[in-house]
Design a protein around this motif. Sequence first.
Motif, PDB file in Angstrom:
ATOM      1  N   ALA A 121      -1.272  10.119  -4.492  1.00 55.40           N
ATOM      2  CA  ALA A 121      -1.469  11.552  -4.292  1.00 55.40           C
ATOM      3  C   ALA A 121      -1.682  11.848  -2.813  1.00 55.40           C
ATOM      4  CB  ALA A 121      -2.664  12.020  -5.114  1.00 55.40           C
ATOM      5  N   ILE A 122      -2.491  11.016  -2.163  1.00 53.17           N
ATOM      6  CA  ILE A 122      -2.736  11.232  -0.734  1.00 53.17           C
ATOM      7  C   ILE A 122      -1.428  11.066   0.042  1.00 53.17           C
ATOM      8  CG2 ILE A 122      -4.007  10.428   1.291  1.00 53.17           C
ATOM      9  CD1 ILE A 122      -6.188   9.408  -0.644  1.00 53.17           C
ATOM     10  N   CYS A 152       0.843  -1.199   0.000  1.00 56.96           N
ATOM     11  CA  CYS A 152       0.000   0.000   0.000  1.00 56.96           C
ATOM     12  C   CYS A 152       0.878   1.249   0.000  1.00 56.96           C
ATOM     13  CB  CYS A 152      -0.906   0.011   1.233  1.00 56.96           C
ATOM     14  SG  CYS A 152      -1.840   1.542   1.371  1.00 56.96           S
ATOM     15  N   PRO A 153       0.699   2.136  -0.975  1.00 60.49           N
ATOM     16  CA  PRO A 153       1.526   3.342  -1.006  1.00 60.49           C
ATOM     17  C   PRO A 153       1.372   4.203   0.245  1.00 60.49           C
ATOM     18  CG  PRO A 153       0.419   3.035  -3.104  1.00 60.49           C
ATOM     19  CD  PRO A 153      -0.168   2.040  -2.162  1.00 60.49           C
ATOM     20  N   LEU A 154       0.234   4.081   0.913  1.00 61.51           N
ATOM     21  CA  LEU A 154       0.031   4.865   2.128  1.00 61.51           C
ATOM     22  C   LEU A 154       0.572   4.158   3.363  1.00 61.51           C
ATOM     23  CD1 LEU A 154      -3.616   6.040   1.556  1.00 61.51           C
ATOM     24  CD2 LEU A 154      -1.671   7.542   1.961  1.00 61.51           C
ATOM     25  N   GLY A 155       0.908   2.888   3.213  1.00 62.32           N
ATOM     26  CA  GLY A 155       1.317   2.114   4.387  1.00 62.32           C
ATOM     27  C   GLY A 155       0.143   1.806   5.296  1.00 62.32           C
ATOM     28  N   ASN A 156      -1.032   1.640   4.735  1.00 59.83           N
ATOM     29  CA  ASN A 156      -2.185   1.256   5.557  1.00 59.83           C
ATOM     30  C   ASN A 156      -1.855   0.006   6.355  1.00 59.83           C
ATOM     31  OD1 ASN A 156      -3.845   3.301   4.784  1.00 59.83           O
ATOM     32  ND2 ASN A 156      -5.083   2.082   3.362  1.00 59.83           N
ATOM     33  N   ALA A 201       3.609  18.619  -4.197  1.00 60.66           N
ATOM     34  CA  ALA A 201       3.199  17.250  -3.860  1.00 60.66           C
ATOM     35  C   ALA A 201       2.296  16.712  -4.948  1.00 60.66           C
ATOM     36  CB  ALA A 201       2.474  17.237  -2.519  1.00 60.66           C
ATOM     37  N   GLY A 202       2.199  15.409  -5.005  1.00 60.07           N
ATOM     38  CA  GLY A 202       1.251  14.750  -5.894  1.00 60.07           C
ATOM     39  C   GLY A 202       1.760  14.649  -7.319  1.00 60.07           C
ATOM     40  N   ASP A 203       0.808  14.525  -8.243  1.00 60.44           N
ATOM     41  CA  ASP A 203       1.159  14.316  -9.643  1.00 60.44           C
ATOM     42  C   ASP A 203       2.022  15.440 -10.184  1.00 60.44           C
ATOM     43  OD1 ASP A 203      -0.360  12.090  -9.401  1.00 60.44           O
ATOM     44  OD2 ASP A 203      -1.865  12.624 -10.903  1.00 60.44           O
ATOM     45  N   MET A 204       1.861  16.620  -9.626  1.00 58.10           N
ATOM     46  CA  MET A 204       2.654  17.757 -10.083  1.00 58.10           C
ATOM     47  C   MET A 204       4.138  17.483  -9.869  1.00 58.10           C
ATOM     48  SD  MET A 204       1.819  21.687  -9.170  1.00 58.10           S
ATOM     49  CE  MET A 204       1.069  22.621 -10.488  1.00 58.10           C
ATOM     50  N   ARG A 205       4.425  16.660  -8.868  1.00 56.70           N
ATOM     51  CA  ARG A 205       5.812  16.342  -8.566  1.00 56.70           C
ATOM     52  C   ARG A 205       6.228  15.017  -9.191  1.00 56.70           C
ATOM     53  NH1 ARG A 205       9.441  13.886  -4.569  1.00 56.70           N
ATOM     54  NH2 ARG A 205       7.843  12.312  -4.230  1.00 56.70           N
ATOM     55  N   ARG A 206       5.411  13.994  -9.008  1.00 52.71           N
ATOM     56  CA  ARG A 206       5.863  12.673  -9.427  1.00 52.71           C
ATOM     57  C   ARG A 206       5.322  12.255 -10.788  1.00 52.71           C
ATOM     58  NH1 ARG A 206       5.299   8.331  -5.747  1.00 52.71           N
ATOM     59  NH2 ARG A 206       5.139   6.909  -7.498  1.00 52.71           N
TER      60      ARG A 206
END
Lengths: 408, 1071, 488
Positions: free
Chosen positions: C457-458, C58-62, C444-449
């Motif tokens: 994005a979250i 999980c990208p959020l590390g849930n 942050a988010g798509d603007m960066r990555r």
Amino acid sequence: MQADGQMKTGRDLVIATLLGAEEWGVATAALVAGGCIMMRKCHLNTCPVGVATQDPELRKLFSGKPEDIVNLFQFLAEEMREIMAELGFRTINEMVGRAQFLKKREDIQHWKANKIDFSGILHVARNATGETLYNTEEQDHGMSMILDWGLVKQAKLALDTKTPVFGTFLVKNTDRTIGTLLSNEISKLYGAEGLPDNTINFKFEGSAGQSFGAFNTKGISFELEGEANDYVGKGLSGAQLAIYPAKVSTLVPHDNIIIGNVALYGATSGHLFINGMAGERFAVRNSGATAVVEGIGDHGCEYMTGGKALILGSTGRNFAAGMSGGIAWIYDINGTFRENCNQEMVDLDPLESEDETTIIALLKRHILLTNSERASYILNNWATEKVRFIKVFPREYKNVLRKKLVVA
Amino acid sequence: MQQEGLYNPEFEHDACGVGFVAHIKGQKSHAQVKDALTMLENMEHRGACGCDPESGDGAGIMIQLPHEFLWEECIKLGIQLEEPGYYGTGMVFLPKESELNQFCRTIIQEAAEERKMTFLGFRSVPVNRQGIGPTALGAEPEIIQFFVSRPDGVANTEEFERKLYVLRRLIIQKVKQKQSYPLPLYIASLSCKTIIYKGQLTTYQVGSYFEDLRDTRVVSAFGLVHSRFSTNTFPSWSLAQPFRMIAHNGEINTLTGNLNWFYAGVRSLSSPYFTAEEMEILLPIVDKGQSDSACLDNVVELLLHSGRSLPHVMLMLVPEAWDGNTQMDPLKRAFYEYHATLMEPWDGPAALCFTDGKTIGATLDRNGLRPLRYAITSDDRVVVASEAGALPIDESTIIKKGRQQPGKIFVVDMEAGLIRSDEEVKGELVRQQPYGEWLDNYKIKLEELAEPRVTFTYLSKESVFKYQQSFGYSREDLETILTPMAVTGYEPIGSMGTDVPLALLSDQPQHLSSYFKQFFAQVTNPPIDPIRERLVMSLATFIGNAGNILIEDKKFCHCVTLEHPILTSSELEKLRSIDTGVFQAKTLQSYFRADGKPGSLEAGIERLCRYADDAVRDGFEVIILSDRAIDSQHAAIPSILAVSAVHHHLIKTGNRGAVGLVVEAGDAWEVHHFACLLAFGATAINPYMALASIRTMREEGQLDTELTWDQLRKNYVKAVCNGLLKIFSKMGISTLQSYHGAQIFEVLGIDKEVVDKYFCGAVSRIGGLQLDDIAKEALAKHWRSFENNRSPKSLLPEGGVYQWKRRGEGHLWNPQTVHLLQQACRTDDFQTFKKYSALINNQKERIFTLRGLLDFAKHRTAISIDEVEPVSEIMKRFATGAMSFGSISHEAHSTLAIAMNRVGGKSNTGEGGEDELRYQKLPNGDSMRSAIKQVASGRFGVTSNYLTQADELQIKMAQGAKPGEGGQLPGHKVDEWIAKVRHSTPGVGLISPPPHHDIYSIEDLAQLIFDLKNANRDARINVKLVSKAGVGTIAAGVAKAHADVILIAGYDGGTEPLPSVRLNMQVFLGN
Amino acid sequence: MGKPTGFLEFDRAAPQKDAVESRKQNYQEFVHLFSEDQLNSQAARCMDCGIPFCHSGCPLGNVIPEFNDAVYDGKWEDAYNILSSTNNFPEFTGRICPAPCESACVLGINKSPVAIEEIEKHIIEIAYKKGYVKPNKIHLKTGKKIAVVGSGPSGLAAAAQLNKAGHDVVVYERDDKVGGLLRYGIPDFKLDKSVIDRRIEIMAESGIEFRTNAEVGNNVPASELSAYHAVVLAGGSTIPRNLNIPGRDLKGVHFAMEFLKQQNKRVGNSPINVAEITATDKNVLVIGGGDTGSDCVGTSNRHGAKSVTQFELMPQPPQTRTAAMPWPTYPMLLKTTTSHEEGCQRHWSISTKEFLGDAEGNLRGALVVDLEWETDALGRPTSFKEVEGSQREIPCELVTLAMGFLHPQHEGLLQQLGVTLDGRGNVQATENEYKTTADKIFVAGDMRRGQSLVVWAISEGRECARKVDEFLMGSTELESKEAVYNYA
């Protein structure tokens, strides 16, 4: 010198070698290579990849192949070789114990780790005499003069042709582990099946050393007039052992000790007849042997999982602790047995008719082999004496036997 | 011997053969001496020799003083001895170096004069060095006797013995003033009754070396012999036995604690039998640098000379299991309970033979872990030995054959000319004083006390959360530790060992107990089964002043007695408010200033120690160390540090015996925490935060249970108690009293100075945190709840020790490494494997292992990889771990075996046998046969054929993942197949005992190795040990027991397996 | 843990969905919730692994095993607390995440993985129902003001976290409503806009100020941002990839976003100020086989398209894992979305050569050709060539281009701020610092990555907020998905 424990890479193995290991064990990494994903649920039997489970459905999910594990060990060896080349070592042997090839890393920033003092670990012991640091000599196991060579010689005909042989030997307490090497010879030739019962019939006189009859296999029948020390019939694998006091002795067998502690430890099959008392932990972890004895010390039949024990006298405390299988019958002449029995896993039952049959047969055999007076007395007065017997029946075992009966 | 590398002489162990021959009526003869020596020779296999076979580990004999012989020999030297009983004979080892030798001789004479004894002269003991090995000869002392006469006014031999005892201590004291350890002089015996001939000899050499012993004028009514098997590899003559009072086969596991308690009480020692001046000479009673048996001997001697009889002393030091034995005579129980308030048992396997020259006897530890057989003959002789038949006797003359039973004693009174049985001896002793009455009058039972006047305020959910944060609780602690304990009453179990960093390497703020690793028994003493052999275990706890052990006084049992050391909060309040007039408790706040400044923690500890002194001086019987009163200014001193600091401070001031030390600890919740607290001095513990946490979880509906709060609390306490028993038993210790203060831990990661000051005596070998660092870790937790938080948390940290968690503790086995390794092996891709190993090896960012902190030192120029021995050769050195068919599936097990057979390495059956089907080759030429067959404590499926089918036989002394514990395969896991392989019944559960019941000591291991070698002489015998402090010393002993291979297994995976391997390498690899 | 044997007893189940015919009639969500029993047995399937690969995937590390366990035990508040400790908006990810966690689920090695995403959705829906989701009113204010530009998932996550740390946060959104791609990119039938409104309301109550119709760099001068102590740029990756083939200018060829955004506005009753695009009675060709393409399919069907066809240049992916995509990696498998269920022809290995128009410049068809792909040893496509003689014309009146996004819009905001861009045209920031080359300005988010998942994005928004907090205050107590320790 072997080392194991969380070794995962060639580097780990090289360090182990520099610190003194000549061989290495790799457990977890090999399991992981074979499909283990570190569920840490091994104790629940629910391993979802079929590694640590006996569930037939889950076992089908095991997908590891020998090739995967072969690859792991090849990689580890290859990685070691790379490091060895870098360090200038051609062989493992020249690397063993050369801790001077290790040093503390210089770039440790960690506020705790930088306080570690490695001098003890990396200390290189003095070696003024220039001994090799790896194994170059063999141990002298002191077996050149043991009694068993004589036994093997005497048993040659039996080993070669299964012809029954007989013999008598004098023993003393320094004659240890009698019949074990002979059994090894039998197993080499005949495997688990061994020889027919009573093929090798040897009699011993005197005080036998420790481990009399240890791992003795099928076809062996030993008789000992005198006494024995600890570990009689340890790992008994089918042989028959009979021990009784010296003919000249005036002792009352059931009041006097004749064998030491921890008899029949881990025995899987065979018979043991003792005309006299045994020490503590009689028949500990027995899983198949049948024994007759005239009294025992504390912790009798501890952890027993199978086999039979007929005890014609008093027991010490904590009898049957951890006993999950097998049956014991106690001739409770003083009425003290119940107090001495650890009843957490066992029931104390009266005899059933099939118990009586078994006991009578054992008593007869006991008399035949050891000339037991107590056994004769009981047998002669069976009607009055049989009520003194208590059957020790592990509950779990009883349930399994019952279920089998129902199924049958 | 000095500490060197990781070696520490304290790690030495020994075990042995022991026995005596005695004439019941005290008839002296030379035959008696000869018989004793024959017996000794027949126990040769119980001793051992080092690298050179002609140097033994030590053997010796104690006999009565052969007066006629000595008188005649002395006359030749111009020495006129007195009548028997009127002179004392010293048997002394002196250095050969002439100046030192002279120095020692002078001191002996001076000391004798000072004690008003006429010095009569020296006699060189004639020896015959033929056949003595070079190692023994290299360390051989000059052996002399000296004689002193009995001063006037000494009424009897007992009093004279006492004076000789003082003289011996004075000589030692005087030598000590001029010389440092090890002392050049050793006095084997100094007595008017007995004499000891011993040395670093084999059993055969005792008689040949000492010419005296062959002289027919040397007569004695008894001969007490001992043959030693030591893990020690260094020559030492003085470690041979017998000692002055006892010969001991076994091991005192609790020695550190026993000595601590002993030293804690020496200030209060006083006895009508010794003047204050004499007492001063006797101190410290027990000298440093001796073996466990020698220490025990010193204490036996003191207690004996202070007026107790030898049997009384033995029962006091090595009592039988009384607590929980409902069948025991109440008088006997009272006797044991009274003495328990004075002194803790010296626990461990022990066959003890003892004598004061007039009576001789034997006793066995409560578990009966050493063999001792006896025979009594019609011509009044008694033969007692580790083995039956050690002394051949005409069978027709034997009137009784027996074995010594657990906790039983047996005494031959040679003056009265009779044997006294266990019942007689104890029957008399327990009636000596009205012990039962004393206990009734003075013992305080907590459950009988009135409800406390004040009860502690109930903690709200919010405060509980706050406390949990500052004491370092994680969600994992609540979920996987506290919840199962409270709900089931048992500690949770897990699998697969641990791969987290050592506390010292972790980034997470650690519980201070994490730096303490429990010791466990292996080889030199057996672990106990705390479930199946519960009857020998005891958690009985006594809180209060321990008193003076040299006299019997009813007041000494004025203390609070508890069934176990865990106090609920209301029990603690009762204790806090006790006031019997002479018994009161004082609460001290265990905190330090949370200012993060250097020295704050130290100041806090010093303040605590000072207050403890004051409390003792003010006459309080109980000190309660409490960490409840923390706030934003004050952080809790980690409880183990607070307790140990106060404990050792009070030992140093000689006051520890005067008070009970109770801890009211917020940071105690796991069994390990409790074990640490007890082992470092806590008498009882109130885990108020753990209890409040459980209560809150229940109130919040987080426990999926119907149980009431009362039941949950009881369950939790029960789980802690059971867990404690398990920990003690792993070390082979049966009672809490013996574990109390025993410090049976290795410290990993605390600075040596800190350890020496606050945990003195514990082993710490790699250094680590200083006090300010400990404070830093404590504050990192403290400030979680006490700082002004902008983003307050609603959850505790995850933990992640038992399970990989992204925000938790690091694990070397993690999603990346597992995936890469599997991928590499499945696709035969070395490059992917390199990625995997790079992740494991590169510990620059995050450190996991000590080896991760090492670098290679390049002392040679690199060579081409083509010159390095080939992969195929290296692979022969590999083995897989021992995993049983039963713990892992047939599929997994046989796959490992096939792979290892393909590469020429070795797979391991693990415990539990092997199906014979696997001895047949598969059609493609593969073999599923495991080259290594394991022999573990359960011995499942270990038959002659199984052993015959091995290339290597491995004796599993301990298991890395759970050393010292047995195993259990539940019935539902025992299917037809497994039952067949294990030779058991399907559906019936299988229990593996914690110990090998044929290995209670090192000489037993030698016997099993011999058995297995007989069972398959072509197989290598491998002994698997688990790494711990001192494992190298044990390994040396195992090599002496003739193991072909020694496997050092990592302990918990977390502690490094490797460091200890270094130890004594030459010694046993060269052998 | 919940139930050790759960995975042996229960199979994976999906909640009930409305029938295709009925759901095509409207734009509402059509996936029902589980019954309590169903949810319980789905949670029971979690094996509480020693190494929870899901948690790593999980990208959020849930902390997935923990909340599964809490759900199994019915400890709803615990479940919510655990989930919200890593994820500000489970109601979004619970609906539209491609669930890399499920790909990594250990059970997925040889069975169907645990229905983690559904469980996540249920936790948050139940939490709303039970009133656990409350405004985060912070009393300890720092007095620092922060502007967040863009109200997509990363901007919202950053705003929520920064507010939690005690800062005053203003969110700028150029559209008429807050939500970014969540609101105008994802069709209502997948994410009902009331779900966004519900969340925005809570955030506003927590003290976050939202300024809509405020495009910084356009109708709001970029200089206004200098009044803030820190700025977070979260404008997303908005420039779509174009298909520059003949006929691109024909009427009827549109970017997918133009088409989808209109429909979302239509459903949300917002004014549509441009020419309307409809699929009604048209043959629709969707170019691009990803999720946006799929959304176009579903929307076209709801418009009442005559036919819907979807093209993908790459070959048809396998149905199960191959050696090239071993567990636990996220596999590129054949995915049939609910929109595909609703009717669509799918073509793979196909390339569009030209759009064909009629005389009025209206689209009437596309010239396409089949492709033949070369693959490597592991079966991964490497290069292609056209299949001779396969060129053909297919009729279509509407084409939506759903081929992904290139980078953020450079004109306006970014140019005015003068931040440095990276090689791909995204805003450059150091990997872990989220700091741009301009003073006080973070990204942050798509603007960066570059274009990515909502869940990423979250994650970006949350991690960026930590850096901002640390930048302003010297330290931060905001949660991270990685381990962080504070020693004095």
